[in-house]
Design an enzyme around this catalytic site. Structure first.
Site, PDB file in Angstrom:
ATOM      1  N   GLU A 181       0.801  -1.229   0.000  1.00 24.48           N
ATOM      2  CA  GLU A 181       0.000   0.000   0.000  1.00 24.48           C
ATOM      3  C   GLU A 181       0.839   1.287   0.000  1.00 24.48           C
ATOM      4  OE1 GLU A 181      -2.800  -0.270   3.228  1.00 24.48           O
ATOM      5  OE2 GLU A 181      -3.739  -2.058   2.432  1.00 24.48           O
ATOM      6  N   GLU A 364      -5.392  -8.656   0.579  1.00 29.52           N
ATOM      7  CA  GLU A 364      -6.062  -8.335   1.849  1.00 29.52           C
ATOM      8  C   GLU A 364      -7.532  -8.086   1.599  1.00 29.52           C
ATOM      9  OE1 GLU A 364      -4.557  -5.081   4.218  1.00 29.52           O
ATOM     10  OE2 GLU A 364      -2.473  -5.696   3.874  1.00 29.52           O
TER      11      GLU A 364
HETATM   12  O1  IFM Z   1      -4.168  -3.415   9.192  1.00 25.55           O
HETATM   13  C1  IFM Z   1      -4.113  -2.857   7.920  1.00 25.55           C
HETATM   14  C2  IFM Z   1      -2.952  -3.448   7.131  1.00 25.55           C
HETATM   15  O2  IFM Z   1      -1.750  -3.279   7.776  1.00 25.55           O
HETATM   16  C3  IFM Z   1      -2.864  -2.766   5.790  1.00 25.55           C
HETATM   17  N1  IFM Z   1      -4.127  -2.779   5.095  1.00 25.55           N
HETATM   18  C4  IFM Z   1      -5.301  -2.380   5.820  1.00 25.55           C
HETATM   19  C5  IFM Z   1      -5.381  -3.109   7.149  1.00 25.55           C
HETATM   20  C6  IFM Z   1      -6.636  -2.652   7.921  1.00 25.55           C
HETATM   21  O3  IFM Z   1      -6.598  -1.295   8.157  1.00 25.55           O
END
Ligand code: IFM
Length: 471
Positions: A181, A364
């Site tokens: 990210e 994710e």
């Molecule tokens: O916890 C985070 C992760 O580290 C990165 N993506 C989003 C998740 C939830 O906020």
């Protein structure tokens, strides 16, 4: 095409016909080092920007830090066994740069490397594929002291870090994710100051983003030089379902600009070797930032794209050039994000049509829920089960439409340290009892284990009809 390859493709098609997910689809869970490991001073680990930031008064809503987190560093075997009990086929974890190079560069810390070697060997022994992320936000503080991501040299130090890992661990890791990210690193770390290093200056966005992308490109080159030819290398971008709130031209334009700032600013350099012209008007590139050869280094070398998907943003034109994001319209999670499974399939289809990544993973997806432990020690997280079901149904629809989606990772394996929100949010398939560090698989863990065991065949089965594996 070889006979073997044809047979594998026939098998994948047969499985897709049966369950909607191709054979070999990865059913995984994800974590990140600073969010779960704790043990921040163990075995020569250096300080990271998150150690410094979380210890800054007022930075974390509940006043907590990641000093102990889930103590996964000391409970590694237990967490590996949990993954195995869930029957997951892949685990996405991150490697803490300051465990390997305590000051970001210089001599390698063998004790830190040994921890990840043990983690990887433990996964492989249990038949679980390691997906290793190299940068999930824990920059060595010593590099921050030299300017961090504002300093172009950081991209080179990152490539050295990647090369060292490729050399030492590359025989055992088939999938690497360079960055997690970059958009969040830039916006939340350098514009809004909610995350480390806590800066607030719009002028920093372009340099930070460019140096991160350059770091990705250089790390890919370094890994390619050190790892076997079949190694797959990608990065994980967070993509939001951005929609104009109305059909009015200025709102549609505002939504397009936000998509440019959040998405195309990263996707275009990666897949087209250019920054989008329309966005450059809102986010000018400082002269001399992009040097000859940078865009070629960034572009065209990524084997897969990881998509982190959580929510939607409805957009209207703002006062001045900045798009305005409306408060969420529908169902929300405890973090305030809208729950919007309908956004996922269009994002996956758009990536395929606009950028043609060879392969995609959902690296994710998950939801924080106000989970509670019952007196008999269970966690009935129906809301998470429905969230996972709806998003996986969207993923399945994307596969049916031809999107080359090869796996899905729940965020997260365990409840953990949610950055500036500390321990107030629970994302895990397993409940973390922080007082005892016990992990308690939630109902969603059993639901997900059934999917992993059947390659998704139980996705539409109602909870009453499902006999999940015991975990
Ligand atoms: O916890 C985070 C992760 O580290 C990165 N993506 C989003 C998740 C939830 O906020």
């Amino acid at each position: 095409m070889t006979d073997e390859r044809q047979a594998a493709e026939r098998e994948a098609t047969a499985s897709t016909r049966e369950t909607g997910f191709p054979a070999g689809f990865h059913w995984g869970a994800a974590t990140a080092a600073y969010q779960i490991e704790g043990a921040v001073r163990a075995d020569g680990r250096g300080e990271s920007i998150w150690d410094r930031f979380s210890h800054t008064p007022g930075a974390i809503v509940d006043g907590s830090t990641g000093d102990d987190a889930c103590d996964s560093y000391h409970r590694l075997d237990h967490d590996l066994d949990l993954l195995a009990r869930l029957g997951l086929t892949a685990y996405r974890f991150s490697i803490a740069w300051p465990r390997i190079f305590p000051t970001g560069r210089g001599p390698l810390n063998e004790a830190g490397l040994a921890y990840y070697a043990r983690l990887i060997d433990g996964l492989l022994a249990r038949g679980i594929a390691p997906f290793a992320t190299l940068y999930h936000w824990d920059l060595p503080q010593a590099l921050e002291d030299r300017g961090g991501w504002l300093n172009r040299d950081t991209a080179g130090f990152f490539a050295d870090f990647a090369a060292a890992l490729g050399r030492r661990l590359g025989d055992r890791i088939a999938h690497w994710i360079t960055l997690n990210e970059p958009h969040i690193v830039a916006y939340e770390g350098y514009l809004y100051g909610q995350k480390a290093p806590g800066k607030r200056d719009a002028a920093l966005l372009a340099p930070v983003s460019h140096h991160l992308l350059l770091a990705h490109g250089r790390a890919v080159q370094a890994l390619r030089a050190e790892t076997p030819a079949a190694t797959q290398i990608g990065l994980a971008l967070n993509l939001t379902a951005i929609e104009s709130a109305t059909d009015r031209a200025e709102d549609v334009e505002a939504a397009a600009l936000l998509d440019g700032l959040w998405h195309r600013w990263y996707l275009d350099p990666l897949y087209r070797a250019s920054y989008p012209d329309d966005v450059q008007r809102a986010l000018p590139l400082p002269p001399d930032l992009v040097r000859a050869g940078d865009l070629e280094t960034i572009a065209g070398q990524t084997d897969f794209l990881g998509v982190n998907y959580y929510t939607r943003a409805r957009v209207k034109a703002g006062v001045g050039p900045r798009p305005r994001i409306l408060p969420p319209a529908g169902r929300r999670c405890t973090m305030g994000w809208e729950i919007y499974p309908d956004g996922l399939e269009p994002i996956l289809r758009r990536l395929r049509s606009d950028y043609q990544p060879a392969r995609l993973y959902i690296t994710e997806n998950g939801v924080p829920v106000a989970d509670t432990l019952t007196a008999s020690g269970e966690v009935h997280d129906d809301a998470r089960i429905e969230y996972l079901r709806e998003h996986l149904q969207a993923a399945r629809a994307a596969i049916a439409a031809g999107v080359p989606l090869a796996g899905y990772f729940v965020w997260s394996l365990l409840d953990n340290f949610e950055w500036q929100l500390g321990y107030t949010q629970r994302f895990g398939l397993a409940y973390t009892d922080y007082a005892t560090q016990r992990r308690i698989p939630k109902d969603s863990a059993r639901f997900y284990a059934a999917l992993a065991a059947t390659n998704g065949a139980t996705l539409d089965t109602s909870r009453d009809d499902l006999t999940p594996p015991s975990v």
